[in-house]
Write an enzyme that holds these catalytic residues in place. Sequence first.
Site, PDB file in Angstrom:
ATOM      1  N   ARG A   1       9.754  21.050  21.235  1.00 12.52           N
ATOM      2  CA  ARG A   1      10.766  20.368  22.063  1.00 12.52           C
ATOM      3  C   ARG A   1      11.369  19.208  21.286  1.00 12.52           C
ATOM      4  O   ARG A   1      12.568  18.954  21.342  1.00 12.52           O
ATOM      5  CB  ARG A   1      10.164  19.864  23.385  1.00 12.52           C
ATOM      6  CG  ARG A   1      11.148  18.957  24.147  1.00 12.52           C
ATOM      7  CD  ARG A   1      10.814  18.678  25.606  1.00 12.52           C
ATOM      8  NE  ARG A   1       9.409  18.639  25.920  1.00 12.52           N
ATOM      9  CZ  ARG A   1       8.581  17.635  25.606  1.00 12.52           C
ATOM     10  NH1 ARG A   1       9.032  16.561  24.971  1.00 12.52           N
ATOM     11  NH2 ARG A   1       7.315  17.689  25.933  1.00 12.52           N
TER      12      ARG A   1
ATOM     13  N   ASP B   1      34.825  16.711  25.934  1.00 12.38           N
ATOM     14  CA  ASP B   1      34.389  18.107  26.027  1.00 12.38           C
ATOM     15  C   ASP B   1      35.359  18.912  25.158  1.00 12.38           C
ATOM     16  O   ASP B   1      36.527  19.057  25.484  1.00 12.38           O
ATOM     17  CB  ASP B   1      34.437  18.552  27.491  1.00 12.38           C
ATOM     18  CG  ASP B   1      33.944  19.986  27.693  1.00 12.38           C
ATOM     19  OD1 ASP B   1      34.080  20.802  26.749  1.00 12.38           O
ATOM     20  OD2 ASP B   1      33.454  20.303  28.792  1.00 12.38           O
TER      21      ASP B   1
ATOM     22  N   LYS C   1      30.839  29.554  24.885  1.00 12.29           N
ATOM     23  CA  LYS C   1      32.217  30.023  24.804  1.00 12.29           C
ATOM     24  C   LYS C   1      32.596  30.362  23.353  1.00 12.29           C
ATOM     25  O   LYS C   1      31.935  31.171  22.745  1.00 12.29           O
ATOM     26  CB  LYS C   1      33.151  28.973  25.427  1.00 12.29           C
ATOM     27  CG  LYS C   1      32.602  28.372  26.743  1.00 12.29           C
ATOM     28  CD  LYS C   1      32.577  29.349  27.896  1.00 12.29           C
ATOM     29  CE  LYS C   1      31.796  28.865  29.110  1.00 12.29           C
ATOM     30  NZ  LYS C   1      32.188  27.569  29.656  1.00 12.29           N
TER      31      LYS C   1
HETATM   32  C1  LIG Z   1      31.611  26.610  30.511  1.00  9.47           C
HETATM   33  C2  LIG Z   1      32.013  25.202  30.360  1.00  9.47           C
HETATM   34  C3  LIG Z   1      31.084  24.166  30.542  1.00  9.47           C
HETATM   35  C4  LIG Z   1      29.656  24.423  30.974  1.00  9.47           C
HETATM   36  O1  LIG Z   1      28.924  25.098  29.998  1.00  9.47           O
HETATM   37  P1  LIG Z   1      27.697  26.082  30.327  1.00  9.47           P
HETATM   38  O2  LIG Z   1      27.299  26.589  28.994  1.00  9.47           O
HETATM   39  O3  LIG Z   1      28.211  27.133  31.252  1.00  9.47           O
HETATM   40  O4  LIG Z   1      26.642  25.253  30.987  1.00  9.47           O
HETATM   41  C5  LIG Z   1      31.517  22.868  30.336  1.00  9.47           C
HETATM   42  N1  LIG Z   1      32.789  22.591  29.980  1.00  9.47           N
HETATM   43  C6  LIG Z   1      33.706  23.556  29.818  1.00  9.47           C
HETATM   44  C7  LIG Z   1      35.088  23.190  29.426  1.00  9.47           C
HETATM   45  C8  LIG Z   1      33.347  24.890  29.995  1.00  9.47           C
HETATM   46  O5  LIG Z   1      34.278  25.834  29.833  1.00  9.47           O
END
Ligand SMILES: *Cc1c(COP(=O)(O)O)cnc(C)c1O
Length: 390
Positions: free
Chosen positions: A51, A175, A200
């Site tokens: 961890r 993000d 993604k």
């Molecule tokens: C999918 C997504 C998230 C969350 O990510 P997970 O891997 O599903 O927890 C956060 N921000 C954006 C812009 C996303 O497309």
Amino acid sequence: MEHEEFSFETRLLHNRHKMDAQTGAVSVPIQHASTFHQFEIDSFGKYDYARSLNPTREALEDIIAELEGGIRGFAFSSGMAAISTAFLLLSSGDHVVITEDVYGGTYRMVTEVLTRFGIEHTFVDMTDFDQVKQAIRPNTKAFYVETPSNPLLKVTDVQAISQLAKAHNALTFVDNTFLTPALQKPLELGADVVLHSATKFLSGHSDVVAGLAVVKDEALAKRLYFLQNSFGAVLGVQDAWLVMRGLKTLHVRLEQSQKAALQIARFLENHPLIEKVYYPALENHPEKELQEKQASGAGAVLSFELADEDALRTFVSNVKIPVFAVSLGAVESILSYPAKMSHAAMPQAEREKRGIKNSLLRLSVGLEKPEDLMKDFSQALEKLQVNKLS
Ligand SMILES: *Cc1c(COP(=O)(O)O)cnc(C)c1O
């Protein structure tokens, strides 16, 4: 770093983990061990418990740190785990200024979890700098940016927000899921923490859930490491390997998908049955210039509106190529319905206030031949016309 003089494309493949020092293996070994033997009683080795640190996860953390231009990366079990852990940098009594069309999961975290711990927030349209300034309070400790935003592809000036944040002694979180460091590097624009859903584009094949964070400041790196180890939402080694595998083709995937996205955006823009198209590379996008200034592309995600929900239903039931699903950033095109998917956690009134209509679809363009996608959309839109006439 030894490969720093090379381009991003080359560095995706040639980084300090390109081969295993012991065996010469050209793929990072997957180290399953949860614990590591200690050879000395009084001084432990670099690895003690997985961890805290694991060589496979560490390789991914090094790679993403280098690609984002940061000093340290952190891999988490999901994008939300990365985002939620980053929010733990805040304390009770702090306040966050956050973009209003933020990812639905982040919306849920901020409105339903952080509030229980006394962390307040104000949602703003981050494209409106005055609104951002007016939202600042004496206890504002973070600005949370998503650009381009989801699902309306609004573009926020990362440099301007970062400067404003610094002037108020606050952190800037960005993000970067939609563009990845292949197209946008928020740390170089002044941000403090870059966050990713590596589920993604970074991994790119709809086969792993993962999250990443990168920072450029040593003190912040220590604090985030402490939180990663304390909260413990770390990424498993098989999944870390899958993200590294996906990263190797990030640039070619994104380049191809982005090219196709522009073609499709133009096609939809010119189609009489499409009301509106949101894509930052289109001439009529209000922040096109800013997008060109702070990123080297507009990415492969676009959104579009049909006349109403009925039209949307007919369209979705007739398209054949894209999968109709939550998520984005994969080799296959993904058509999503924000109102019922990514933004289902947002009450309808809040969604409508933000312009996320029930007739809005989001498309993440994959690697299919763009002509095939346009042909598919044409025939689905024709069905709509037939419906209208009958
Ligand atoms: C999918 C997504 C998230 C969350 O990510 P997970 O891997 O599903 O927890 C956060 N921000 C954006 C812009 C996303 O497309």
